[in-house]
Enzyme design. Structure first.
Site, short mmCIF file in Angstrom:
data_model
loop_
_atom_site.label_atom_id
_atom_site.label_comp_id
_atom_site.label_asym_id
_atom_site.label_seq_id
_atom_site.Cartn_x
_atom_site.Cartn_y
_atom_site.Cartn_z
N ARG A 226 41.39 41.44 32.46
CA ARG A 226 41.93 41.93 31.16
C ARG A 226 41.09 40.91 29.92
O ARG A 226 41.10 39.67 30.28
CB ARG A 226 43.26 42.09 31.44
CG ARG A 226 43.95 42.98 31.92
CD ARG A 226 43.94 44.46 31.36
NE ARG A 226 44.61 45.54 31.96
CZ ARG A 226 44.17 46.19 33.11
NH1 ARG A 226 42.77 46.08 33.30
NH2 ARG A 226 44.81 46.98 33.61
N GLU A 255 39.96 47.20 22.58
CA GLU A 255 39.14 48.14 23.37
C GLU A 255 39.33 49.44 22.43
O GLU A 255 40.59 49.58 22.26
CB GLU A 255 39.58 48.25 24.61
CG GLU A 255 39.21 46.91 25.48
CD GLU A 255 39.54 47.05 26.91
OE1 GLU A 255 40.08 48.09 27.48
OE2 GLU A 255 39.30 46.19 27.56
N HIS A 274 34.92 49.05 29.82
CA HIS A 274 36.29 49.14 30.82
C HIS A 274 36.11 50.19 31.86
O HIS A 274 37.00 50.85 31.77
CB HIS A 274 37.54 49.11 29.85
CG HIS A 274 38.65 48.90 30.79
ND1 HIS A 274 39.93 48.13 30.14
CD2 HIS A 274 38.97 48.58 32.01
CE1 HIS A 274 40.63 47.82 31.16
NE2 HIS A 274 40.30 48.10 32.41
P1 NAD Z 1 46.11 41.89 42.81
O1 NAD Z 1 47.68 42.14 42.36
O2 NAD Z 1 45.63 42.52 44.33
O3 NAD Z 1 45.43 40.37 42.73
C1 NAD Z 1 45.82 39.67 41.46
C2 NAD Z 1 45.73 38.33 42.16
O4 NAD Z 1 46.15 37.31 41.09
C3 NAD Z 1 46.85 37.91 43.17
O5 NAD Z 1 46.54 37.53 44.28
C4 NAD Z 1 47.87 37.04 42.43
O6 NAD Z 1 48.52 36.04 43.05
C5 NAD Z 1 46.85 36.02 41.50
N1 NAD Z 1 47.52 35.52 40.23
C6 NAD Z 1 48.26 36.16 39.59
N2 NAD Z 1 48.44 35.04 38.51
C7 NAD Z 1 47.38 34.09 38.85
C8 NAD Z 1 47.32 32.60 38.23
N3 NAD Z 1 48.05 32.23 37.17
N4 NAD Z 1 46.35 32.09 38.90
C9 NAD Z 1 45.55 32.30 39.98
N5 NAD Z 1 45.90 33.53 40.41
C10 NAD Z 1 46.88 34.35 40.13
O7 NAD Z 1 45.33 42.92 41.56
P2 NAD Z 1 43.79 43.44 41.89
O8 NAD Z 1 43.89 44.93 42.16
O9 NAD Z 1 42.93 42.39 42.42
O10 NAD Z 1 43.35 43.52 40.22
C11 NAD Z 1 43.71 42.14 39.32
C12 NAD Z 1 43.69 42.45 37.96
O11 NAD Z 1 42.35 43.12 37.81
C13 NAD Z 1 44.62 43.50 37.59
O12 NAD Z 1 45.95 42.90 37.04
C14 NAD Z 1 43.91 44.22 36.28
O13 NAD Z 1 44.43 43.77 35.31
C15 NAD Z 1 42.39 44.05 36.53
N6 NAD Z 1 42.01 45.35 36.90
C16 NAD Z 1 40.70 45.69 36.08
C17 NAD Z 1 39.89 46.90 36.33
C18 NAD Z 1 38.75 47.22 35.43
O14 NAD Z 1 38.40 48.56 35.37
N7 NAD Z 1 37.92 46.21 34.95
C19 NAD Z 1 40.26 47.88 37.36
C20 NAD Z 1 41.28 47.20 38.08
C21 NAD Z 1 42.14 45.99 37.80
#
Ligand code: NAD
Length: 308
Positions: A226, A255, A274
């Protein structure tokens, strides 16, 4: 209460075709219908939506079709006793491949060749600029679905992978794990720093002046998480002042990225709008998840990806 209706809120159109998404629920045990704003809900209704709306708090269960649910007020859902689920778990290959696209291009100069192709120019890069990502170190910050998928792909390409994770449970292919409070140690030797954490109060501005100062001057930032996880002004300054080499960015503080953002003009920055999760079958991946949760809800099982 059992569910008797699945509503698809029109805001899903932000990322998927709404009619194809509704059609994908043909086989589900309850009817699916497209809705707009200004409708009333009760506990027998499920809603699949992109955007939050106050009236959703009257439903039985709300599914956010995004992985990042930071726009939803989880406290309000807890207080109302309404289940909220998100779409984590389905973005490994889609967002993972975009991160690899950025990394390979930044290393092998796909972005620069296309820039010059647009000018019909046979551009030859400086000898020391291209490199192979093989044997380079990547630091993946946040090893959830997307982070792990990136680690697997980087491993297949022969990279040296380290990660930042809250638990010390090992991750396949990752040679060293760092606690979030050791972020600077984790990133200082990395050629690529890849952000895959959710946007939370702890991750806001995770990369800022001090982190860019700690990074190698030939390092690249890849942000597919994000926008607010990176302090954008510091990032721009770090690239302009050659404190780091460049970036691949799918997400931004604002965005669409405003016209006057200096990011547009930087040679070593690749911008995508995005679209990390965008593929021709994204609506089906989300529908599978929603259908699975309809089954679970009706049989009283624990919902997948429940976040409130
Ligand atoms: P997920 O929940 O599977 O993984 C997130 C990971 O981050 C988890 O393992 C969590 O423990 C870890 N985490 C949280 N806070 C942390 C910190 N302070 N330090 C280290 N690790 C930490 O989610 P995901 O599906 O892998 O997605 C991750 C993020 O990617 C989403 O929250 C979303 O914001 C973003 N995303 C972006 C797009 C895009 O189009 N670019 C698409 C999907 C998701």
């Amino acid at each position: 209460t059992e569910l008797d209706q699945l509503y698809v809120h029109e805001s899903v159109e932000n990322v998927i075709p709404q009619d194809a998404f509704v059609d994908a629920f043909d086989e589900v045990s309850i009817p699916a219908e497209l809705v707009g704003d200004g409708r009333e809900y009760d506990a027998s209704d499920a809603i699949a939506t992109y955007a939050p709306r106050p009236e959703f708090l009257d439903a039985g269960w709300v599914h956010c079709i995004r992985a990042g649910y930071d726009e939803f007020d989880t406290d309000a859902y807890d207080a109302a006793g309404v289940a909220l689920t998100n779409s984590s778990g389905i973005h490994g290959s889609t967002v993972g491949e975009l991160a690899l696209t950025f990394m390979l291009s930044l290393a092998r100069l796909g972005h620069r060749y296309r820039d010059h192709q647009n000018e019909r120019s046979w551009w030859e890069p400086p000898y020391d600029r291209p490199f192979t990502i093989e044997n380079e170190r990547v630091c993946v910050v946040g090893l959830g679905t997307i982070g792990e998928a990136i680690a697997t792909r980087c491993d297949a390409l022969g990279m040296d992978i380290v990660g930042v994770r809250r638990s010390d449970e090992p991750v396949p292919g990752v040679s060293e794990l760092f606690d979030p409070d050791r972020l600077r140690d984790a990133i200082e030797n990395a050629r690529f720093v890849v952000l895959t954490v959710p946007h939370t109060p702890e991750t806001e501005g995770l990369l800022s002046d001090e982190e860019f100062a700690a990074m190698r001057d030939d390092a690249f930032v890849i942000n597919v998480a994000r926008g607010p996880v990176v302090d954008e002004e510091s990032l721009i300054a770090a690239i302009k002042n050659d404190r780091i080499a460049g970036a691949g960015l799918d997400v931004f503080e604002t965005e669409p990225l405003p016209d006057d953002s200096p990011l547009w003009g930087l040679d070593e920055v690749i911008i995508s709008p995005h679209k990390g999760s965008a593929t021709n079958r994204y609506h089906l991946d989300i529908a599978d998840l929603v259908a699975e949760n309809v089954r679970r809800y009706q049989s009283g099982d624990i919902l997948k990806n429940r976040v409130a």
